[in-house]
Design a protein around this motif. Structure first.
Motif, PDB file in Angstrom:
ATOM      1  N   TYR A  94      -4.108  31.181  -9.179  1.00  0.00           N
ATOM      2  CA  TYR A  94      -3.957  30.354  -8.400  1.00  0.00           C
ATOM      3  C   TYR A  94      -4.626  29.578  -7.838  1.00  0.00           C
TER       4      TYR A  94
ATOM      5  N   THR B  62      -7.682  31.558   4.173  1.00  0.00           N
ATOM      6  CA  THR B  62      -7.949  30.682   3.170  1.00  0.00           C
ATOM      7  C   THR B  62      -8.916  30.385   2.400  1.00  0.00           C
TER       8      THR B  62
ATOM      9  N   PHE C 242      -4.663  24.460   0.985  1.00  0.00           N
ATOM     10  CA  PHE C 242      -3.800  25.790   0.943  1.00  0.00           C
ATOM     11  C   PHE C 242      -4.026  26.496   2.740  1.00  0.00           C
TER      12      PHE C 242
ATOM     13  N   ARG D 271      -2.083  28.922   5.004  1.00  0.00           N
ATOM     14  CA  ARG D 271      -1.870  30.356   5.209  1.00  0.00           C
ATOM     15  C   ARG D 271      -0.315  29.697   6.514  1.00  0.00           C
TER      16      ARG D 271
ATOM     17  N   SER E 266       0.173  30.706   0.964  1.00  0.00           N
ATOM     18  CA  SER E 266      -0.311  31.784   0.610  1.00  0.00           C
ATOM     19  C   SER E 266       0.539  32.692   0.475  1.00  0.00           C
TER      20      SER E 266
ATOM     21  N   ASP F 169      -2.886  35.918  -0.876  1.00  0.00           N
ATOM     22  CA  ASP F 169      -2.818  35.922   0.148  1.00  0.00           C
ATOM     23  C   ASP F 169      -4.086  37.337   1.397  1.00  0.00           C
TER      24      ASP F 169
END
Length: 570
Positions: free
Chosen positions: A10, A31, A72, A74, A100, A129
């Protein structure tokens, strides 16, 4: 099922989709950890990422329109609010946004409304995640997930969302099973099941259906079932470093050591980035000493061969091998420093004697002899208060129902050596948290005839190493699951029994209350012993004995003592 590879894929996708040019990565606290676990800074730099920013704490530079911004985050409400503010006044040229986990349509709409300058090129979900600790080990870095037997709602949501992301990243549909006697396991299993139903379309689009294979199983179990494993001193390299020095997001702090070189005040121990560490994760302490000696000798050999730099050819040869030489020099120094400190701690704290008794208490019943040896160690000044309290806690668990239980006098002995009050409370808390009343399993093999036989044979065959006699309860549970013998009444399947009786080949085990590196080693052994079987282990966190006692303290905070009221002094 390799979690490091899944997360790396990813991160690589994010850095490549934005195309060539200078890039910044904008992250949140979690992250940042997710990326740092799988990529070193030098590897990220190779992908033209020159700036790392936190969305909650950005630098004050204004004119960065020449840079592309990879976001990037959450998908939390706080992050949506911070990102909305960023997009209203964009600092960077263009934005490639990756969440994520699953993001709601309403949040995407909010961001679109804020993007008045049309700086956003992409908004995607990637399912990285969780923290990929090792190929077969992951964590959510949560200590203190429960209060009594109740979840903190925030932590329940984090774990259920994280497990959904894990299944999506590994491209696995799964049957959910859980420990029947554990309320927290049942709650988490239900929440994961609900998420899997809600995201059925996403799962169908991302995960191919293979009707011929047995369904992978996600097994959710409770740390309370085995409170012994996190209390034991460890003798494999990775677990020993965590127990004696502490590993946090693959980093070990050595700043407290006198005369440590500034480059080694914090060292990175990552099996993905350090070949020596990858090869020796599970080596025992004796083997590590021998391996370090060989590494030193090889380094000295190479160093001597580089002393003669007389011609242009010599210089060219040296320059070509210099990066490797420098890297080897750093690796040698790092591991010599770490192993040296482990060795000093073992001697300083009499850990050979302590560990021998810990293993005996965990694996055998011999009350009179154990009590005598325990009293001897409690009067030994080189034994730390932490180790003394752990020994008494192990005794309390092993001999909880014994007719001659001497826990009261042992608590007096702890008090007599001026053991801090929080450690005395820890003994009682461990018994309240993981005593016989709290466990579904027969941890010490006292009732189960098959287990008693197994232990007798193990005793007759002898054990190669007195410091590694103990095997975690997880090993028996996994072997039963692999053989299709894990009892449905003890570990029910949500939504019917379609997982029972079939031998799964892909298994994800998640421990509510935290996993340990000893259990990760056990999973590694099972993956090797059963060809075709692939087990991944996860936990709310990865414990050493200190963090485990914190976990227990948090769970017991303000909870009424029902099984340890007879223990005075505390």
């Amino acid at each position: 099922m390799n979690v490091i590879q899944a997360v790396k894929m990813y991160i690589t996708k994010m850095t490549e989709e934005s195309g060539p040019g200078m890039k910044v990565i904008l992250m949140d606290k979690e992250t940042t950890s997710i990326i740092s676990m799988v990529y070193s800074q030098s590897e990220i730099l190779q992908k033209e990422v020159y700036l790392f920013e936190r969305i909650d704490n950005q630098s004050k530079w204004d004119n960065l329109k020449h840079m592309k911004c990879i976001v990037f985050l959450r998908p939390t409400s706080e992050n949506i609010a911070l990102l909305s503010r960023e997009l209203r006044h964009p600092k960077y040229g263009v934005y490639f946004i990756y969440f994520s986990n699953v993001i709601s349509k309403s949040d995407v709409k909010t961001l679109a409304e804020c993007d008045e300058q049309e700086a956003v090129r992409e908004v995607q979900e990637v399912f990285a995640d969780y923290l990929a600790v090792d190929r077969h080990l992951f964590s959510f870095n949560i200590t203190g997930c429960l209060h009594g037997r109740m979840w903190s709602q925030q932590h329940l949501q984090r774990c259920s969302q994280g497990l959904l992301a894990l299944l999506l990243s590994l491209k696995r549909r799964a049957v959910v099973r859980y420990e029947a006697a554990s309320e927290p396991c049942a709650r988490l299993a239900e929440r994961v099941r609900d998420l899997l139903r809600r995201e059925a379309v996403l799962i169908d689009n991302n995960i191919p259906f293979n009707g011929d294979m047995p369904m992978p199983q996600l097994l959710i179990i409770d740390r309370r079932d085995d409170p012994v494993t996190p209390l034991l001193n460890q003798w494999t390299y990775q677990a020993m470093v965590h127990e004696l020095l502490g590993i946090s997001n693959n980093r070990v702090s050595l700043a407290h050591l006198p005369d440590v070189h500034k480059d080694f005040r914090e060292v990175v121990l990552s099996s993905d980035q350090d070949e020596f560490y990858a090869k020796n994760l599970y080596s025992n302490f004796g083997e590590i000493g021998q391996t370090m000696k060989s590494l030193m000798e090889e380094f000295q050999r190479k160093a001597k061969s580089h002393q003669k730099v007389e011609s242009i050819a010599d210089m060219k040869n040296f320059v070509e091998t210099y990066p490797l030489f420098k890297k080897m020099s750093g690796t040698v120094t790092k591991h010599v420093t770490v192993v040296g400190e482990l060795s000093a701690a073992v001697a300083r704290r009499s850990l050979l004697d302590v560990s021998e008794l810990e293993q005996e208490l965990a694996c055998h019943a011999d009350h009179a002899r154990h009590l005598q040896r325990l009293k001897g160690l409690l009067s030994n000044e080189s034994v730390s208060d932490h180790d003394a309290a752990k020994l008494v806690a192990l005794y309390a668990l092993r001999y909880e129902k014994h007719a001659s239980n001497a826990l009261t006098s042992l608590m007096d002995a702890l008090k007599g050596r001026n053991c801090p009050e929080h450690l005395m409370k820890a003994v009682v808390n461990v018994l309240e948290y993981g005593g016989a009343h709290a466990r579904q399993s027969d941890l010490f093999g006292l009732q189960d005839a098959a287990k008693i036989t197994k232990r007798l044979f193990k005793g007759l065959n002898g054990v190669e190493n007195i410091y590694t006699q103990h095997t975690p309860l997880l090993k028996d549970t996994l072997e039963d699951l692999i053989k299709g013998k894990l009892r449905e009444n003890l570990y029910p399947t949500l939504g019917g029994d379609d997982g029972y009786g079939r031998r799964p080949q892909n298994i994800i085990v998640f421990i509510v209350g935290g996993a340990t590196y000893e259990e990760a080693y056990c999973v590694h052994q099972i993956n090797q012993a059963y060809p075709g079987v692939n087990v991944v282990l996860g936990g709310t966190t990865i414990h050493n004995s200190t963090s485990f006692l914190d976990e227990v303290k948090s769970a017991m905070q303000g909870v009424h003592r029902t099984h340890t009221r007879h223990i005075k002094n505390v």
